[in-house]
Design a protein around this motif. Structure first.
Motif, short mmCIF file in Angstrom:
data_model
loop_
_atom_site.label_atom_id
_atom_site.label_comp_id
_atom_site.label_asym_id
_atom_site.label_seq_id
_atom_site.Cartn_x
_atom_site.Cartn_y
_atom_site.Cartn_z
N ILE A 162 -16.04 -4.44 -20.37
CA ILE A 162 -15.86 -5.72 -19.69
C ILE A 162 -16.48 -6.87 -20.49
CG2 ILE A 162 -16.45 -7.03 -17.61
CD1 ILE A 162 -16.51 -4.30 -16.13
N GLY A 163 -17.67 -6.62 -21.07
CA GLY A 163 -18.43 -7.70 -21.68
C GLY A 163 -17.73 -8.48 -22.78
N PRO A 164 -17.22 -7.81 -23.83
CA PRO A 164 -16.55 -8.58 -24.88
C PRO A 164 -15.35 -9.38 -24.38
CG PRO A 164 -17.09 -6.39 -25.66
CD PRO A 164 -17.37 -6.39 -24.19
N ALA A 165 -14.58 -8.79 -23.45
CA ALA A 165 -13.42 -9.52 -22.91
C ALA A 165 -13.88 -10.67 -22.03
CB ALA A 165 -12.54 -8.55 -22.11
N LEU A 166 -14.91 -10.43 -21.19
CA LEU A 166 -15.43 -11.48 -20.32
C LEU A 166 -15.97 -12.64 -21.13
CD1 LEU A 166 -16.36 -12.58 -17.56
CD2 LEU A 166 -18.43 -11.20 -17.81
N VAL A 167 -16.85 -12.34 -22.07
CA VAL A 167 -17.43 -13.40 -22.89
C VAL A 167 -16.37 -14.03 -23.80
CG1 VAL A 167 -19.12 -13.92 -24.70
CG2 VAL A 167 -19.75 -12.43 -22.78
N GLY A 168 -15.44 -13.20 -24.29
CA GLY A 168 -14.34 -13.75 -25.08
C GLY A 168 -13.51 -14.74 -24.28
N GLY A 169 -13.27 -14.43 -23.00
CA GLY A 169 -12.56 -15.37 -22.13
C GLY A 169 -13.35 -16.65 -21.92
N MET A 170 -14.66 -16.51 -21.76
CA MET A 170 -15.52 -17.69 -21.62
C MET A 170 -15.47 -18.54 -22.89
SD MET A 170 -18.67 -15.70 -19.70
CE MET A 170 -19.75 -17.08 -19.36
N VAL A 171 -15.43 -17.86 -24.05
CA VAL A 171 -15.35 -18.57 -25.33
C VAL A 171 -14.02 -19.32 -25.45
CG1 VAL A 171 -15.13 -18.24 -27.83
CG2 VAL A 171 -16.96 -17.09 -26.57
N ASP A 172 -12.94 -18.71 -24.96
CA ASP A 172 -11.65 -19.40 -25.00
C ASP A 172 -11.70 -20.71 -24.22
OD1 ASP A 172 -10.46 -17.51 -26.59
OD2 ASP A 172 -9.54 -16.40 -24.93
N ILE A 173 -12.57 -20.77 -23.19
CA ILE A 173 -12.69 -21.98 -22.37
C ILE A 173 -13.72 -22.94 -22.94
CG2 ILE A 173 -13.34 -22.86 -20.09
CD1 ILE A 173 -12.31 -20.19 -18.93
N THR A 174 -14.89 -22.41 -23.30
CA THR A 174 -16.01 -23.28 -23.72
C THR A 174 -16.08 -23.49 -25.22
OG1 THR A 174 -17.55 -21.41 -23.89
CG2 THR A 174 -17.35 -22.46 -21.74
N GLY A 175 -15.45 -22.62 -26.00
CA GLY A 175 -15.51 -22.72 -27.46
C GLY A 175 -16.57 -21.81 -28.05
N TRP A 176 -16.40 -21.46 -29.33
CA TRP A 176 -17.33 -20.56 -30.01
C TRP A 176 -18.76 -21.08 -30.06
CZ3 TRP A 176 -16.56 -15.64 -30.95
CH2 TRP A 176 -15.25 -15.16 -31.07
N PRO A 177 -19.01 -22.40 -30.20
CA PRO A 177 -20.40 -22.86 -30.28
C PRO A 177 -21.26 -22.51 -29.06
CG PRO A 177 -18.94 -24.56 -31.11
CD PRO A 177 -18.06 -23.50 -30.51
N LEU A 178 -20.65 -22.28 -27.90
CA LEU A 178 -21.41 -21.96 -26.68
C LEU A 178 -21.40 -20.47 -26.34
CD1 LEU A 178 -20.48 -24.96 -24.33
CD2 LEU A 178 -22.57 -24.61 -25.65
#
Length: 425
Positions: free
Chosen positions: A377-393
């Motif tokens: 779950i973690g990489p996909a969850l955080v990857g989805g968050m990155v798609d929204i917030t961007g890699w810097p966050l």
């Protein structure tokens, strides 16, 4: 705590070293897999969420395979014991499959097949080695033994980072071959030295088997029945520990699987250099592992786990504030030291709550259900968050996930204050 004789201490140290070697053998490929397979996927895919989802595939397989294989090993009876037969067969096959991954990288379908094949076999023995710890070592010494196991795993992270720095950019096939050779050499040593049929837990299981009728014994050993028992238990400690393991695994897996693309996208580093971002944190993990075990024995495992996870989350935030390669390395070192407090002690808490030596393998499998579930779950969850917030966050996204695991461990501590369980606390 009972005093140990010199002979007992020597046997404990020997089996601790050999179990650590078994974990070193399997983690030598897993760490490099987490570091260098994401860039292979990014050659075909643009979405961080999809990359994270595919990187979590091995953990999804683990959710189904690992509890079953742990339970299966509990029921195995051979002159070699109940764990080693699975290790000596599975590890060489996994080593060969791992070498094939970069050769399949030219085609996305072939790459996914290679990843799936390796993950399927590697998951079939992943919980077996760790189950040797409670098989051989008494409860009060398990945190120290598990610290040695985690140190071995951390050494493989350093090896993976060094291979990334010196070989990946110019000799990719050789880079993938080295962890496979390490695995083959390690399992050779294990196969020649370990007979877990001599472990106290195996002997206790044999004695229990003689006293229990076959049909009843089979019912007691099923994974489903054991899990239902945990669900129905009025003391929710075991269930909450598995949940905490899942949540912290989400944060930890994302911090490992997505770190190379994070370095490339947010820090503008080369692929090989980005793959080395975790190298110093591996050293920090090694330095912190044994103190984390000692602190847990002195102040309580749950308290030390919660403190360590809080340090992990804080380090992620600080890494975002100082967003440079050097700042990220420092943040990862502090985070790894904090994570050690959880990683050394969480599985020990679960082992010590097992009702008997008969189910250590199953409980090791249940631990990996939580860990593998979070890894999926973690990489996909955080990857989805990155798609929204961007890699810097990305590091802040990881910190938010880690905080949720702190809340769960705090709840377990509250429960344990009502019903004191020395082995857990």
């Amino acid at each position: 705590m009972t005093m140990m004789s010199a002979g007992q201490r020597s046997r404990t140290r020997r089996i601790t070293f050999l179990v650590a070697l078994a974990v070193f053998a399997q983690e030598s490929t897993w760490n490099f897999y987490e570091s260098q397979v994401p860039p292979l996927l990014r050659e075909h895919l643009g979405s961080a969420a999809v990359v994270g989802l595919l990187m979590g595939m091995d953990n999804l397989l683990g959710i189904f395979i690992q509890p079953w294989i742990g339970n299966r090993s509990d029921r195995t009876r051979t002159s070699w014991g109940r764990r080693m037969p699975y290790l000596v067969v599975g590890m060489p096959i996994a080593a060969v499959l791992f070498v094939l991954i970069p050769h399949a990288a030219g085609s996305l379908p072939l790459l996914i097949v290679a990843m799936f094949s390796y993950a399927l076999v590697a998951n079939s023995f992943k919980p077996i080695a760790e189950a040797l710890v409670p098989d051989f070592i008494e409860p009060e010494r398990r945190s120290r033994a598990n610290a040695a196991v985690k140190i071995a795993a951390s050494v493989t992270a350093i090896v993976a980072a060094l291979i990334s720095i010196f070989l990946v950019d110019h000799h990719l096939y050789v880079a993938f071959a080295i962890p496979s050779v390490i695995m083959l050499l390690s399992i050779l040593v294990l196969g020649l030295t370990v007979r877990d049929s001599q472990s106290p837990a195996y002997q206790a299981a044999l004695a229990d088997s003689r006293e229990t009728h076959g049909a009843e014994r089979g019912k007691e050993r099923r994974v489903r029945d054991i899990f239902v028992e945990i669900l129905k238990d009025t003391d929710r400690s075991r269930l909450l520990i598995i949940l905490a393991i899942l949540l912290f695994s989400c944060a930890w897996a994302a911090s490992r699987s997505l770190m190379t693309p994070y370095g490339m996208e947010a820090l503008e580093m080369s692929r090989g250099a980005a793959g080395g971002l975790t190298l110093p944190s591996g050293i920090a993990f090694i330095v912190a592992a044994y103190p984390a075990a000692i602190l847990a024995e002195r102040y309580g495992r749950l308290r030390v786990m919660a403190a360590g996870m809080s340090v992990f989350a804080t380090a992620m935030v600080l890494g975002t504030v100082v967003q440079t390669p050097a700042g990220t390395v420092v943040a990862m070192c502090v985070a790894a030291a904090g994570a050690t407090c959880f990683l050394v002690n969480a599985v020990v808490v679960l082992w010590n709550l097992a009702p008997s030596a008969h189910v250590f393998g199953t409980y090791a499998g249940l631990y990996t259900v939580g860990w593998a579930g979070g890894g999926f779950i973690g990489p996909a969850l955080v990857g989805g968050m990155v798609d929204i917030t961007g890699w810097p966050l990305m590091l802040v996204d990881i910190a938010l996930v880690a905080v949720s695991s702190v809340v769960v461990v705090a709840r377990i501590s509250s429960l344990q204050r009502r019903v004191a369980v020395p082995a857990v606390k």
